[in-house]
Structures are given as structure tokens and as C-alpha cells.
Motif scaffolding. Structure first.
Motif, PDB file in Angstrom:
ATOM      1  N   LEU A  55       0.835  -1.196   0.000  1.00 33.28           N
ATOM      2  CA  LEU A  55       0.000   0.000   0.000  1.00 33.28           C
ATOM      3  C   LEU A  55       0.869   1.244   0.000  1.00 33.28           C
ATOM      4  O   LEU A  55       1.893   1.292   0.699  1.00 33.28           O
ATOM      5  N   ASP A  90      -7.309  -0.575   5.112  1.00 35.63           N
ATOM      6  CA  ASP A  90      -6.034  -0.246   4.485  1.00 35.63           C
ATOM      7  C   ASP A  90      -5.332   0.960   5.108  1.00 35.63           C
ATOM      8  O   ASP A  90      -4.120   0.928   5.338  1.00 35.63           O
ATOM      9  N   SER A 154       0.571  -5.440   3.045  1.00 34.35           N
ATOM     10  CA  SER A 154      -0.724  -5.838   3.598  1.00 34.35           C
ATOM     11  C   SER A 154      -0.924  -7.321   3.341  1.00 34.35           C
ATOM     12  O   SER A 154      -0.716  -7.791   2.222  1.00 34.35           O
TER      13      SER A 154
END
Length: 197
Positions: A55, A90, A154
């Protein structure tokens, strides 16, 4: 979607039907052969991991060039955050990994999907959290920039789930093999469900 034409050229006799949905797939009561889903790998069916997910915050070049400095995670507390409802954790994952949790995650705009959040970022509405493999083309084209180049891993990534009802069926296995090879070659993935006839 741009890569699907390669499969179709190699296999013109197979019709691929794609649908977009975040709902759980009911393989027992549908003709869906396979589905691409985000998760951490806990699936009750055969699941092939398609990629690793990193991310990174992204925005339009004009947003990055505005008076608002975006040099590090601490600068995001003044930015407008763009959230994807399909990937609600996220921002928390990224901020925790970047070591900065002093950002109000209740503020900002919310969108049904990551692609909508990326489009909003391109339009200068704020900063989205991009899945690196999904935004590479936009970064190369200059539609998005990554002003805070801190990629955070992630464990929620994309898997191709195969229907047990169609296990071993040649067209499913052919599409599965192609998708895995394509994902490995490009470190990319696709969203949605697939039915091949």
C-alpha cells in the motif's frame, strides 16, 4: 481487463463472463467457476494467491503540488483521505506500518471500490491508498503520484478461488493456469467473478 484480451486471443473458443461483486461467492448454487477475492488466504475452497500487496498513498500531481505539503505520514492529518469501502482497513494498516497513527480516519470521502477512490484521487479530491500493483500504470502515465513513497505490506491480497463443482474441468483449469501465470508475470490481479463456457 486490459490483459484479458491475451487470454481471448489464445482461447477464442472460450467465452469468459465477468461480474463485479464483493459478496461472498456461493459456488454450490451458481454456475460461477471461479472468483477473485481479497483476503488473507483463509478459504474453504482451492485458493491460489495471485500477488503480494503493498500500500502507498497516491494523489493527483496537482494535489501534491498544492500548498499542502505531503512529505511524510505526519502530513496526512491535514489531507483529505479517500477511503475504499471494499478495503476498509487499508489506511489503518498503512499508518500503523508507517509508525504514525495520529490521523483521523473518520474524516474524508468514502467510495464503494478502490478504483473509484483512485479516480477521485486523479481528480484532485484527496489522497487515496493505492495497492501498488493496481496503480503502476497510473503512476507511469502521470495520472497519480506517490508523494510519500513508503510502501507498506498488507496481508490482505488477491486469490483466485476455484469452484469445487468445476474442479478438473478443462476450461476452468486453463483459465486458472493463465490467470496465475499472468499475475506472476505482471504482479497484478483482477477483481470479480469468472464463469467460463
Amino acid at each position: 481487463m486490459p490483459r484479458l484480451s491475451r487470454f481471448q486471443k489464445q482461447n477464442p473458443e472460450i467465452d469468459v463472463r465477468l461480474t463485479a461483486s464483493l459478496k461472498p461467492v456461493d459456488f454450490n448454487n451458481s454456475d460461477v467457476h471461479g472468483a477473485v477475492r481479497a483476503g488473507s488466504g483463509e478459504w474453504p475452497v482451492r485458493a491460489d494467491k495471485l500477488c503480494e500487496t503493498y500500500l502507498v498513498p497516491v494523489c493527483s500531481p496537482s494535489y501534491a503540488a498544492s500548498d499542502l505539503p505531503l512529505r511524510g505520514p505526519e502530513d496526512l492529518d491535514k489531507a483529505t483521505l479517500l477511503h475504499s469501502l471494499g478495503r476498509p482497513n487499508d489506511w489503518l494498516v498503512w499508518l500503523d506500518g508507517a509508525g504514525f497513527l495520529n490521523v483521523d480516519l473518520e474524516t474524508g470521502h468514502r467510495f464503494a471500490s478502490s478504483s473509484m477512490a483512485y479516480q477521485a484521487a486523479q481528480c484532485g479530491l484527496g489522497v487515496a491508498l493505492g495497492q501498488r500493483f493496481l496503480i503502476e500504470d497510473d503512476l507511469r502515465a502521470g495520472l497519480l503520484v506517490a508523494p510519500i513513497e513508503v510502501p507498506i505490506y498488507s496481508d490482505e491480497t488477491y486469490y483466485f478461488l476455484s469452484s469445487p463443482r468445476y474442479a478438473g474441468v478443462p476450461i476452468l483449469e486453463l483459465f486458472r493456469a493463465w490467470l496465475i501465470a499472468e499475475a506472476q508475470a505482471t504482479n497484478g490481479a483482477f477483481g470479480g467473478s469468472a464463469s467460463v463456457k
